[in-house]
Design a protein around this motif. Structure first.
Motif, PDB file in Angstrom:
ATOM      1  N   ALA A 407      46.294  20.323  47.170  1.00 56.84           N
ATOM      2  CA  ALA A 407      46.804  21.391  47.685  1.00 56.84           C
ATOM      3  C   ALA A 407      47.234  22.371  46.262  1.00 56.84           C
ATOM      4  CB  ALA A 407      48.543  21.028  47.754  1.00 56.84           C
ATOM      5  N   ALA A 408      46.740  22.174  44.711  1.00 53.46           N
ATOM      6  CA  ALA A 408      46.696  23.697  44.262  1.00 53.46           C
ATOM      7  C   ALA A 408      45.360  24.050  44.453  1.00 53.46           C
ATOM      8  CB  ALA A 408      46.600  22.871  42.734  1.00 53.46           C
ATOM      9  N   ALA A 409      44.048  23.136  44.522  1.00 54.62           N
ATOM     10  CA  ALA A 409      43.112  24.399  45.190  1.00 54.62           C
ATOM     11  C   ALA A 409      43.532  25.566  46.011  1.00 54.62           C
ATOM     12  CB  ALA A 409      41.588  22.755  44.886  1.00 54.62           C
ATOM     13  N   GLY A 410      44.222  24.864  47.172  1.00 51.66           N
ATOM     14  CA  GLY A 410      44.024  25.718  48.386  1.00 51.66           C
ATOM     15  C   GLY A 410      45.162  26.783  47.751  1.00 51.66           C
ATOM     16  N   LEU A 411      45.996  26.247  47.222  1.00 45.98           N
ATOM     17  CA  LEU A 411      46.415  27.963  46.703  1.00 45.98           C
ATOM     18  C   LEU A 411      45.669  28.544  46.127  1.00 45.98           C
ATOM     19  CD1 LEU A 411      49.535  25.910  45.440  1.00 45.98           C
ATOM     20  CD2 LEU A 411      49.598  27.841  47.437  1.00 45.98           C
ATOM     21  N   GLY A 412      45.049  27.868  44.564  1.00 45.32           N
ATOM     22  CA  GLY A 412      43.400  28.925  44.463  1.00 45.32           C
ATOM     23  C   GLY A 412      43.086  29.447  45.295  1.00 45.32           C
ATOM     24  N   VAL A 413      42.437  29.188  46.429  1.00 48.18           N
ATOM     25  CA  VAL A 413      41.372  29.971  47.452  1.00 48.18           C
ATOM     26  C   VAL A 413      42.180  31.189  47.471  1.00 48.18           C
ATOM     27  CG1 VAL A 413      40.099  29.405  49.855  1.00 48.18           C
ATOM     28  CG2 VAL A 413      40.119  28.244  47.536  1.00 48.18           C
ATOM     29  N   ALA A 544      52.029  34.191  43.578  1.00 45.09           N
ATOM     30  CA  ALA A 544      53.007  33.509  44.553  1.00 45.09           C
ATOM     31  C   ALA A 544      52.074  32.283  43.980  1.00 45.09           C
ATOM     32  CB  ALA A 544      53.821  33.998  45.130  1.00 45.09           C
ATOM     33  N   ALA A 545      50.679  32.392  44.859  1.00 43.35           N
ATOM     34  CA  ALA A 545      50.109  31.224  44.690  1.00 43.35           C
ATOM     35  C   ALA A 545      49.701  30.619  43.492  1.00 43.35           C
ATOM     36  CB  ALA A 545      48.847  31.722  45.462  1.00 43.35           C
ATOM     37  N   LEU A 546      49.392  31.475  42.675  1.00 45.18           N
ATOM     38  CA  LEU A 546      49.682  30.798  41.077  1.00 45.18           C
ATOM     39  C   LEU A 546      50.521  29.801  40.384  1.00 45.18           C
ATOM     40  CD1 LEU A 546      47.165  33.801  39.388  1.00 45.18           C
ATOM     41  CD2 LEU A 546      45.830  31.501  40.257  1.00 45.18           C
ATOM     42  N   GLY A 547      51.735  30.482  40.826  1.00 44.49           N
ATOM     43  CA  GLY A 547      52.869  29.760  40.474  1.00 44.49           C
ATOM     44  C   GLY A 547      53.033  28.675  41.331  1.00 44.49           C
ATOM     45  N   GLY A 548      52.452  28.701  42.691  1.00 49.62           N
ATOM     46  CA  GLY A 548      52.279  26.989  43.739  1.00 49.62           C
ATOM     47  C   GLY A 548      51.425  26.079  43.052  1.00 49.62           C
ATOM     48  N   ALA A 549      50.562  26.752  42.417  1.00 53.75           N
ATOM     49  CA  ALA A 549      49.545  25.986  41.990  1.00 53.75           C
ATOM     50  C   ALA A 549      49.620  25.159  40.778  1.00 53.75           C
ATOM     51  CB  ALA A 549      48.230  26.652  41.769  1.00 53.75           C
ATOM     52  N   ALA A 550      50.319  26.092  39.614  1.00 54.24           N
ATOM     53  CA  ALA A 550      51.022  25.489  38.306  1.00 54.24           C
ATOM     54  C   ALA A 550      51.932  23.883  38.786  1.00 54.24           C
ATOM     55  CB  ALA A 550      51.692  26.505  37.525  1.00 54.24           C
ATOM     56  N   LEU A 551      52.627  24.436  39.846  1.00 50.36           N
ATOM     57  CA  LEU A 551      53.884  23.320  39.948  1.00 50.36           C
ATOM     58  C   LEU A 551      53.211  22.386  40.753  1.00 50.36           C
ATOM     59  CD1 LEU A 551      56.923  22.847  40.525  1.00 50.36           C
ATOM     60  CD2 LEU A 551      56.494  23.927  42.682  1.00 50.36           C
ATOM     61  N   MET A 552      52.052  22.613  41.789  1.00 51.39           N
ATOM     62  CA  MET A 552      51.483  20.738  42.354  1.00 51.39           C
ATOM     63  C   MET A 552      50.729  20.758  40.779  1.00 51.39           C
ATOM     64  SD  MET A 552      52.575  21.665  45.076  1.00 51.39           S
ATOM     65  CE  MET A 552      53.916  21.402  44.591  1.00 51.39           C
ATOM     66  N   LEU A 553      50.091  20.675  40.719  1.00 53.56           N
ATOM     67  CA  LEU A 553      49.867  20.385  38.767  1.00 53.56           C
ATOM     68  C   LEU A 553      50.286  19.641  38.380  1.00 53.56           C
ATOM     69  CD1 LEU A 553      46.744  22.971  37.551  1.00 53.56           C
ATOM     70  CD2 LEU A 553      46.705  20.763  39.143  1.00 53.56           C
ATOM     71  N   LEU A 554      51.395  20.055  38.506  1.00 57.85           N
ATOM     72  CA  LEU A 554      53.005  19.803  37.305  1.00 57.85           C
ATOM     73  C   LEU A 554      53.458  18.369  38.438  1.00 57.85           C
ATOM     74  CD1 LEU A 554      54.721  19.409  35.020  1.00 57.85           C
ATOM     75  CD2 LEU A 554      56.067  21.057  36.155  1.00 57.85           C
TER      76      LEU A 554
END
Length: 568
Positions: A407-413, A544-554
């Motif tokens: 999911a974090a990778a998808g948000l990164g894309v 927002a996507a970067l924030g979501g990706a950070a949350l997913m990695l956490l």
């Protein structure tokens, strides 16, 4: 009075009852047990046959329609506006009333189903949902439609936890239950995605009320086949059966305590407290996310949290309380609830941006945008079964972490999508994000059902759905606030200097506001405003996507920390 878990046979003891493993099955010489399967791959009970799978099919269809009702009105709003002439406030309540009532009554209905029987409550809910659908379809005023949507929420609150609770009763074998829960998760998420598409298709050929009448065949089928195929389950029945299976003095003591609990009347006060806690809390979070800081949403949020504290304290002290707080002492149960909530934060929080990107930035029509948005569902359909397969050989915490990382990778894309980059890049990111999160959600659903005793399955399902609603509201607030802050900052510098006064303030607030300002300008100025606003919006989406990706990695780190199995 002290609440105690009923005795269970050793062969069917759920993971919540194994203190040596902290609520999770033990590792054996055969490797990690599959998530949702018994330790070392042994079945936890008799395998389901054709009758049980046919009953599951009966449960899935109404679940699909209930989940679709969350989003089915997106296209119908203009048609309803032309027919019923609602005010702006009434229009918002038409959209939100269903979700608010649904969220507010989930815990109450889950506990009620555990007490009186999930099949009975499911059939009552199906009849109510069908009747409310007719009332909504033939509403003659906005107030009448708002009331009908509230009744639909009541019916939906009985259906959703009852379906998942009945799955717990239908599938005693843990591996089969994992497959059923995987399908349940896919149907629920697919229904939300299909809602706008079905709405668009129906409105092409019929009047706006048709989006409600489509519920009737499924509810009729459930009312006819439900009594024939679905088993009846209730706390009293389950506990009575369990009492007969054991003869020890300890079990007899538990049986006496259980019978005393069964005599307690249903806790109406707790039901009202849960409603008074959840409704204002979710309302406050959504309003703060949509309209920024204001007095009323803040007051609603604080009041809801305060009532929530009172509700929790009552669950500890009242003998007939709705929730058995002992459930939360299981690391598997509490950890799975947290993982599900974090997944919904990202899923709902970023969906707001992807929808606007397709329609307002790329210029797709709502129906075309909805059709394109079905593409991630193809990935979703494969990722839920993939999670179940991986969980047979890997620790379930590792599989959850993989889902969060995907999911974090998808948000990164998504951070690579630009105002003129086309539809494929954003859909690739959305597919990865949705696929990873559905892996998480299907797995945590199985963990929750396995960690909860069978007689509490409805309550466990209701808690999961309530935390799902809460996570979605928090996602809109958290990621929406990040994106809005970046949009406003960029819009101040990117908008043409010729746009001043009230028009500039409006354009700086939202992309929709910028579009309304641009509509009043001549050609060249209109294009400049739209280009600036779209670029600012894309930058906000990236943040927002970067924030979501950070949350997913956490979240991946938390999954490994909280849910990793421990040796016995």
């Amino acid at each position: 009075m002290t609440r105690t878990a009923p005795a269970r046979e050793p062969a069917t003891a759920g993971p919540a009852e194994n203190p040596a493993t902290d609520g999770t099955p033990a590792r054996t010489s055969n490797g990690p047990a599959a998530a949702g399967t018994a330790a070392a791959g042994t079945a936890a009970g008799p395998r389901a046959g054709r009758r049980e799978w046919a009953a599951f099919g009966v449960l899935v269809l109404p679940l699909l329609l209930v989940s679709m009702d969350v989003s089915v009105l997106y296209f119908a709003v203009p048609f309803i506006g032309g027919a019923l002439h609602p005010s702006s406030t009434q229009q918002l309540w038409i959209l939100d009333m269903y979700g608010f009532v649904l969220a507010g009554l989930l815990i109450t209905m889950g506990a009620l189903g555990d007490r009186i029987g999930r099949r009975k409550l499911l059939l009552i809910g199906a009849a109510a949902f069908g009747a409310a659908s007719v009332l909504a379809a033939y509403s003659t005023s906005a107030v009448m439609l708002i009331g009908a949507r509230a009744l639909l929420g009541v019916g939906g609150a009985t259906l959703m936890p009852s379906t998942l609770g009945l799955i717990r009763s239908l599938f005693k074998d843990e591996a089969q239950r994992a497959k059923a829960v995987t399908a349940w998760t896919g149907v629920m998420t697919g229904g939300i995605a299909l809602g706008p598409v079905l709405s668009g298709v129906l409105l092409e050929h019929f009047w706006w009320g048709s989006v409600f009448l489509v519920n009737l065949p499924a509810m009729a089928l459930l009312l006819v086949l439900g009594p024939l195929l679905l088993p009846e389950t209730s706390t009293t029945k389950t506990r009575s059966t369990q009492t007969k299976r054991t003869q020890t003095k300890r079990t007899q003591t538990k049986s006496a305590q259980t019978k005393s609990t069964d005599r307690e009347p249903f806790d109406i006060v707790s039901s009202l407290l849960s409603l008074a806690a959840i409704l204002p809390t979710i309302y406050g979070i959504k309003e703060l996310a949509n309209n920024g800081l204001a007095v009323l949403p803040v007051v609603a949020l604080v009041a809801g949290l305060a009532v929530g504290v009172v509700f929790v304290r009552r669950q500890y002290s009242h003998p007939g309380a709705l929730l058995d707080m002992a459930l939360f002492r299981s690391r598997a149960f509490s950890g799975a609830l947290l993982m599900n909530t974090l997944a919904m934060v990202a899923m709902v929080g970023i969906a707001v941006f992807t929808t606007q990107y397709l329609e307002a930035v790329l210029g797709l029509s709502p129906l075309v945008g909805a059709l394109w948005s079905l593409l991630p569902s193809v990935t979703v359909g494969g990722c839920a079964p993939l999670a179940a397969v991986l969980a047979k050989t890997l620790d379930r915490a590792v599989v959850l972490a993989i889902g969060f990382v995907v999911a974090a990778a998808g948000l990164g894309v998504m951070t690579q999508a630009q105002a003129h980059s086309g539809v494929w890049l954003i859909l690739l990111g959305a597919s990865l994000e949705a696929g990873g999160l559905v892996m998480v959600m299907s797995l945590v659903s199985t963990i929750l059902l396995s960690a909860a005793p069978e007689e509490r399955a409805g309550t466990a399902a209701a808690l999961m759905e309530s935390f799902t609603e809460f996570g979605g509201a928090c996602g809109m607030a958290l990621l929406g606030t990040i994106g809005a802050a970046v949009y406003r900052g960029d819009a101040r510098t990117l908008l043409p200097a010729a746009i001043t006064g009230t028009a500039r303030q409006t354009a700086q607030q939202t992309l929709g506001g910028a579009e309304s300002v641009a509509a009043q300008l001549p050609g060249a100025a209109r294009a400049q405003v739209l280009d600036a606003a779209r670029e600012a919006f894309v930058h906000g989406m990236h943040a927002a996507a970067l924030g979501g990706a950070a949350l997913m990695l956490l979240s991946a780190l938390l999954a490994v920390t909280l849910l990793r199995r421990r040796p016995a």
